[in-house]
Motif scaffolding. Sequence first.
Motif, PDB file in Angstrom:
ATOM      1  N   SER A  82       0.912  -1.244  -0.257  1.00 28.58           N
ATOM      2  CA  SER A  82       0.073  -0.055   0.079  1.00 28.58           C
ATOM      3  C   SER A  82       0.802   1.143   0.007  1.00 28.58           C
ATOM      4  CB  SER A  82      -0.867  -0.101   1.358  1.00 28.58           C
ATOM      5  OG  SER A  82      -0.090   0.073   2.450  1.00 28.58           O
ATOM      6  N   THR A  83       0.367   2.354  -0.191  1.00 30.18           N
ATOM      7  CA  THR A  83       0.955   3.663  -0.356  1.00 30.18           C
ATOM      8  C   THR A  83       1.293   4.016   1.247  1.00 30.18           C
ATOM      9  OG1 THR A  83      -0.554   4.346  -1.880  1.00 30.18           O
ATOM     10  CG2 THR A  83       0.741   6.018  -0.800  1.00 30.18           C
ATOM     11  N   ILE A  84       0.842   3.583   1.888  1.00 33.34           N
ATOM     12  CA  ILE A  84       1.418   3.891   3.476  1.00 33.34           C
ATOM     13  C   ILE A  84       2.518   2.918   3.819  1.00 33.34           C
ATOM     14  CG2 ILE A  84       0.802   3.732   6.090  1.00 33.34           C
ATOM     15  CD1 ILE A  84      -2.223   4.350   5.311  1.00 33.34           C
ATOM     16  N   GLN A  85       2.300   1.642   3.488  1.00 32.65           N
ATOM     17  CA  GLN A  85       3.526   0.808   3.545  1.00 32.65           C
ATOM     18  C   GLN A  85       4.817   1.410   2.896  1.00 32.65           C
ATOM     19  OE1 GLN A  85       1.579  -2.792   2.364  1.00 32.65           O
ATOM     20  NE2 GLN A  85       1.474  -3.453   4.646  1.00 32.65           N
ATOM     21  N   ASN A  86       4.497   1.619   1.753  1.00 31.06           N
ATOM     22  CA  ASN A  86       5.714   2.235   0.906  1.00 31.06           C
ATOM     23  C   ASN A  86       6.178   3.548   1.477  1.00 31.06           C
ATOM     24  OD1 ASN A  86       7.418   2.421  -1.397  1.00 31.06           O
ATOM     25  ND2 ASN A  86       5.840   3.344  -2.780  1.00 31.06           N
ATOM     26  N   ARG A  87       5.328   4.352   2.103  1.00 32.47           N
ATOM     27  CA  ARG A  87       6.165   5.524   2.744  1.00 32.47           C
ATOM     28  C   ARG A  87       6.736   5.103   4.058  1.00 32.47           C
ATOM     29  NH1 ARG A  87       0.759   8.639   2.802  1.00 32.47           N
ATOM     30  NH2 ARG A  87       0.328   9.296   0.628  1.00 32.47           N
ATOM     31  N   ARG A  88       6.076   4.125   4.710  1.00 33.17           N
ATOM     32  CA  ARG A  88       6.893   3.649   5.876  1.00 33.17           C
ATOM     33  C   ARG A  88       8.249   2.940   5.540  1.00 33.17           C
ATOM     34  NH1 ARG A  88       1.897   0.727   9.024  1.00 33.17           N
ATOM     35  NH2 ARG A  88       1.086   2.922   9.844  1.00 33.17           N
ATOM     36  N   SER A  90       9.974   3.771   3.091  1.00 31.16           N
ATOM     37  CA  SER A  90      11.118   4.891   2.715  1.00 31.16           C
ATOM     38  C   SER A  90      11.619   5.464   4.105  1.00 31.16           C
ATOM     39  CB  SER A  90      10.255   6.045   1.947  1.00 31.16           C
ATOM     40  OG  SER A  90       9.989   5.521   0.689  1.00 31.16           O
ATOM     41  N   LEU A  91      10.802   5.546   4.924  1.00 31.89           N
ATOM     42  CA  LEU A  91      11.188   6.420   6.218  1.00 31.89           C
ATOM     43  C   LEU A  91      12.349   5.162   6.912  1.00 31.89           C
ATOM     44  CD1 LEU A  91      10.824   8.384   8.330  1.00 31.89           C
ATOM     45  CD2 LEU A  91       8.991   6.832   9.501  1.00 31.89           C
TER      46      LEU A  91
END
Length: 176
Positions: A82-88, A90-91
């Motif tokens: 998901s987009t949220i998992q992708n952001r996490r 990256s973090l």
Amino acid sequence: MHKDENELAPWKLVAGLTVFAILTAFGFGYFGYYLSLLLKGLFSAAESVTLNKGAFYCLGAAIIGCMLLYFGVRKLQGKTVSTIQNRRASLIFFIGLGIAVVLPQLIHYPTASYLQAQGYSECALQSRQWLHDKVMVFTVTPEHCIELARADCEEAPVRQKCRLLPQFSTSKTGTD
């Protein structure tokens, strides 16, 4: 369903994940061992204290390895990201990268300053460096530094540092 020609076969993905898992476990183990060695030396007033900057580089790499393992397992299970998992992800990647780049310096300079203030000095015979990876051994006295080097040279007299000690020097003095 159309299979992407660039997609790895499941056995290749499992093999790659296994390699990443081994490297990640090694990174955490290497970090843990040298951190415990450093803390033991600092808190027990030992005659020598070892600071291995490479262990802190390994911590950052192991954190990044965990992130890669997580997404590799999700891929193996056929789950999407998901987009949220992708952001996490990256973090986590940038945190791991930051730890690998910044933490070794943050540990090195204050620890070296503290040890020097406590009367320790860096033992050049025991310390070593390869590129940015540096292992520093601090000893209470120069004599202890030489004792450590002698002990190492008795085990393996072919080491480069052993040539600096007269009893292990292979160079001849005088004329032939």
